[in-house]
Design a protein around this motif. Sequence first.
Motif, PDB file in Angstrom:
ATOM      1  N   MET A  41       0.827  -1.156  -0.007  1.00  0.00           N
ATOM      2  CA  MET A  41      -0.007   0.183   0.199  1.00  0.00           C
ATOM      3  C   MET A  41       0.854   1.293  -0.054  1.00  0.00           C
ATOM      4  O   MET A  41       0.597   1.959  -0.649  1.00  0.00           O
ATOM      5  N   ILE A  42       2.040   1.105   0.726  1.00  0.00           N
ATOM      6  CA  ILE A  42       2.925   2.511   0.689  1.00  0.00           C
ATOM      7  C   ILE A  42       3.585   2.694  -0.515  1.00  0.00           C
ATOM      8  O   ILE A  42       3.578   3.735  -1.054  1.00  0.00           O
ATOM      9  N   THR A  43       3.801   1.594  -1.239  1.00  0.00           N
ATOM     10  CA  THR A  43       4.562   1.672  -2.657  1.00  0.00           C
ATOM     11  C   THR A  43       3.429   2.123  -3.538  1.00  0.00           C
ATOM     12  O   THR A  43       3.900   2.941  -4.278  1.00  0.00           O
ATOM     13  N   LEU A  44       2.318   1.743  -3.584  1.00  0.00           N
ATOM     14  CA  LEU A  44       1.095   2.065  -4.316  1.00  0.00           C
ATOM     15  C   LEU A  44       1.000   3.702  -4.118  1.00  0.00           C
ATOM     16  O   LEU A  44       0.631   4.457  -5.069  1.00  0.00           O
ATOM     17  N   HIS A  45       0.757   3.972  -3.029  1.00  0.00           N
ATOM     18  CA  HIS A  45       0.549   5.385  -2.536  1.00  0.00           C
ATOM     19  C   HIS A  45       1.534   6.416  -3.212  1.00  0.00           C
ATOM     20  O   HIS A  45       1.337   7.381  -3.515  1.00  0.00           O
ATOM     21  N   ASN A  46       2.842   5.939  -2.719  1.00  0.00           N
ATOM     22  CA  ASN A  46       3.836   6.950  -3.254  1.00  0.00           C
ATOM     23  C   ASN A  46       4.030   6.985  -4.870  1.00  0.00           C
ATOM     24  O   ASN A  46       4.367   8.167  -5.287  1.00  0.00           O
ATOM     25  N   VAL A  47       3.777   5.995  -5.494  1.00  0.00           N
ATOM     26  CA  VAL A  47       3.977   5.999  -6.968  1.00  0.00           C
ATOM     27  C   VAL A  47       2.712   6.766  -7.608  1.00  0.00           C
ATOM     28  O   VAL A  47       2.850   7.557  -8.285  1.00  0.00           O
ATOM     29  N   ASN A  48       1.601   6.621  -6.982  1.00  0.00           N
ATOM     30  CA  ASN A  48       0.377   7.348  -7.315  1.00  0.00           C
ATOM     31  C   ASN A  48       0.632   9.094  -7.030  1.00  0.00           C
ATOM     32  O   ASN A  48       0.372   9.749  -7.817  1.00  0.00           O
ATOM     33  N   GLN A  49       1.406   9.041  -5.729  1.00  0.00           N
ATOM     34  CA  GLN A  49       1.737  10.437  -5.463  1.00  0.00           C
ATOM     35  C   GLN A  49       2.506  11.195  -6.540  1.00  0.00           C
ATOM     36  O   GLN A  49       2.248  12.447  -6.998  1.00  0.00           O
ATOM     37  N   GLU A  50       3.590  10.516  -6.885  1.00  0.00           N
ATOM     38  CA  GLU A  50       4.669  11.077  -8.011  1.00  0.00           C
ATOM     39  C   GLU A  50       3.903  11.284  -9.258  1.00  0.00           C
ATOM     40  O   GLU A  50       4.248  12.055  -9.911  1.00  0.00           O
ATOM     41  N   LEU A  51       3.032  10.176  -9.516  1.00  0.00           N
ATOM     42  CA  LEU A  51       2.292  10.393 -10.928  1.00  0.00           C
ATOM     43  C   LEU A  51       1.444  11.747 -11.043  1.00  0.00           C
ATOM     44  O   LEU A  51       1.469  12.292 -11.806  1.00  0.00           O
ATOM     45  N   LEU A  52       0.794  11.716  -9.788  1.00  0.00           N
ATOM     46  CA  LEU A  52      -0.276  12.839  -9.668  1.00  0.00           C
ATOM     47  C   LEU A  52       0.646  14.180  -9.806  1.00  0.00           C
ATOM     48  O   LEU A  52       0.101  15.140 -10.329  1.00  0.00           O
ATOM     49  N   LEU A 260      15.719  11.461  -9.880  1.00  0.00           N
ATOM     50  CA  LEU A 260      14.321  10.848  -9.181  1.00  0.00           C
ATOM     51  C   LEU A 260      13.581  11.911  -8.424  1.00  0.00           C
ATOM     52  O   LEU A 260      12.672  12.372  -8.476  1.00  0.00           O
ATOM     53  N   PHE A 261      14.340  12.489  -7.305  1.00  0.00           N
ATOM     54  CA  PHE A 261      14.140  13.400  -6.307  1.00  0.00           C
ATOM     55  C   PHE A 261      12.642  13.001  -5.819  1.00  0.00           C
ATOM     56  O   PHE A 261      11.490  13.754  -5.775  1.00  0.00           O
ATOM     57  N   MET A 262      12.524  11.713  -5.371  1.00  0.00           N
ATOM     58  CA  MET A 262      11.244  11.114  -4.744  1.00  0.00           C
ATOM     59  C   MET A 262      11.483  10.995  -3.272  1.00  0.00           C
ATOM     60  O   MET A 262      12.339   9.959  -2.848  1.00  0.00           O
ATOM     61  N   LYS A 263      10.612  11.652  -2.493  1.00  0.00           N
ATOM     62  CA  LYS A 263      10.514  11.433  -0.902  1.00  0.00           C
ATOM     63  C   LYS A 263       9.433  10.400  -0.679  1.00  0.00           C
ATOM     64  O   LYS A 263       8.426  10.522  -1.295  1.00  0.00           O
ATOM     65  N   ILE A 264       9.952   9.415   0.221  1.00  0.00           N
ATOM     66  CA  ILE A 264       8.802   8.194   0.588  1.00  0.00           C
ATOM     67  C   ILE A 264       7.910   8.887   1.785  1.00  0.00           C
ATOM     68  O   ILE A 264       8.458   9.271   2.727  1.00  0.00           O
ATOM     69  N   HIS A 265       6.692   8.729   1.282  1.00  0.00           N
ATOM     70  CA  HIS A 265       5.712   9.322   2.309  1.00  0.00           C
ATOM     71  C   HIS A 265       5.069   7.930   3.102  1.00  0.00           C
ATOM     72  O   HIS A 265       5.038   6.948   2.315  1.00  0.00           O
ATOM     73  N   PHE A 266       4.585   8.187   4.267  1.00  0.00           N
ATOM     74  CA  PHE A 266       3.802   7.123   5.042  1.00  0.00           C
ATOM     75  C   PHE A 266       2.360   7.258   4.554  1.00  0.00           C
ATOM     76  O   PHE A 266       1.883   8.000   3.666  1.00  0.00           O
ATOM     77  N   LEU A 267       1.575   6.108   4.895  1.00  0.00           N
ATOM     78  CA  LEU A 267       0.300   6.088   4.276  1.00  0.00           C
ATOM     79  C   LEU A 267      -0.444   7.071   4.944  1.00  0.00           C
ATOM     80  O   LEU A 267      -0.032   7.492   6.299  1.00  0.00           O
ATOM     81  N   PRO A 268      -1.375   7.600   4.475  1.00  0.00           N
ATOM     82  CA  PRO A 268      -2.387   8.786   4.781  1.00  0.00           C
ATOM     83  C   PRO A 268      -3.363   7.933   5.978  1.00  0.00           C
ATOM     84  O   PRO A 268      -3.465   6.770   6.046  1.00  0.00           O
ATOM     85  N   PRO A 269      -3.814   8.890   6.939  1.00  0.00           N
ATOM     86  CA  PRO A 269      -4.515   8.231   8.023  1.00  0.00           C
ATOM     87  C   PRO A 269      -5.769   7.316   7.702  1.00  0.00           C
ATOM     88  O   PRO A 269      -5.943   6.189   8.305  1.00  0.00           O
ATOM     89  N   GLU A 270      -6.436   7.554   6.666  1.00  0.00           N
ATOM     90  CA  GLU A 270      -7.542   6.904   6.223  1.00  0.00           C
ATOM     91  C   GLU A 270      -6.988   5.371   5.830  1.00  0.00           C
ATOM     92  O   GLU A 270      -7.895   4.253   5.899  1.00  0.00           O
ATOM     93  N   GLN A 271      -5.861   5.276   5.124  1.00  0.00           N
ATOM     94  CA  GLN A 271      -5.393   3.843   4.486  1.00  0.00           C
ATOM     95  C   GLN A 271      -4.842   3.090   5.744  1.00  0.00           C
ATOM     96  O   GLN A 271      -4.992   1.967   5.996  1.00  0.00           O
ATOM     97  N   CYS A 272      -4.423   3.918   6.806  1.00  0.00           N
ATOM     98  CA  CYS A 272      -3.618   3.205   7.990  1.00  0.00           C
ATOM     99  C   CYS A 272      -5.104   2.427   8.829  1.00  0.00           C
ATOM    100  O   CYS A 272      -5.071   1.425   9.105  1.00  0.00           O
ATOM    101  N   ALA A 273      -6.068   3.283   8.801  1.00  0.00           N
ATOM    102  CA  ALA A 273      -7.407   2.957   9.735  1.00  0.00           C
ATOM    103  C   ALA A 273      -7.869   1.638   8.746  1.00  0.00           C
ATOM    104  O   ALA A 273      -8.587   0.789   9.459  1.00  0.00           O
ATOM    105  N   ILE A 274      -7.895   1.860   7.259  1.00  0.00           N
ATOM    106  CA  ILE A 274      -8.445   0.703   6.571  1.00  0.00           C
ATOM    107  C   ILE A 274      -7.490  -0.713   6.959  1.00  0.00           C
ATOM    108  O   ILE A 274      -8.197  -1.600   7.075  1.00  0.00           O
TER     109      ILE A 274
END
Length: 293
Positions: A41-52, A260-274
Amino acid sequence: MLALFFRLIGRGIRDLGLHPLANIFTLIAVTMVSLLAGLFMITLHNVNQELLKSKGQVEIQIFWQSGAPLADVEKQWADLETIDGLKDIRTFTPDNALKQLSDALSDSDDFSWLGEQNNPLPPTALLSFSIEPGVKNDRWAANLLRELKGLPFVDKVHYNPLQIDLARGWINLTQSIVWPVIGFLGFVVALVVGNTMRLSLMTRHDEIEILYLVGAKQWFIRLPLLTGGALLGFFGSSIALGILYGAQQLFSEILNFPPLFMKIHFLPPEQCAILLGTVTLIGMLSSFVAVKH
């Protein structure tokens, strides 16, 4: 009745200590599966953020009238910084724009002879917006452009309509992919955790059979086991999130280098809760199915 309910929950918590080895292995298995799910989920979240960042951006350039009062224009620049969804604003006075133009053309071209009075370039501003999922409605761009064109001394507003459509299309695409993948991942987690929980309850099979034989009610037997399953799911997923958070803090800058200049972010609170709620619920359901008579 309420007192009995809490007594059974307390018994479910105490019963975890009756078979410590089996529960420890179950907790390890739940933690490992939750860890793998959270890592994905973290990988998917960060890739999605970078693409956005590249696909979900819209740029609007504003040109004021040449000779417009700079003090009034600068006040408008300050007001523009409060627009919802604005990620970045770059402003250019006529002198700054002339210098940028001179530097961009060549070192041999010198436009200093134009001077402040003869400078034909207008004040300009470049606004970058991020279209977030669910934040901008279909009329957002049209309303914003109308407001910008209505500002005093504004001459032209340039934007690319295709860029807005591309941003919306990309966001819809990512949303249609991300949640089905997370749903499939949840199904896999349910299978693994569910089977692990059922195997752990086999150590208490004789105890459950005796309770049935003496006429114990279904809810009397199941409630302590549901409590134990929920706790194992909750603690396992909590430990996994803690490990993931520590790893994210340790490796957050590991990809922050050119190009790359890609910083790894943690999961947002809603995904942690899920993740936390899903694994906890799976633990309860697995215990419920395991004791079904």
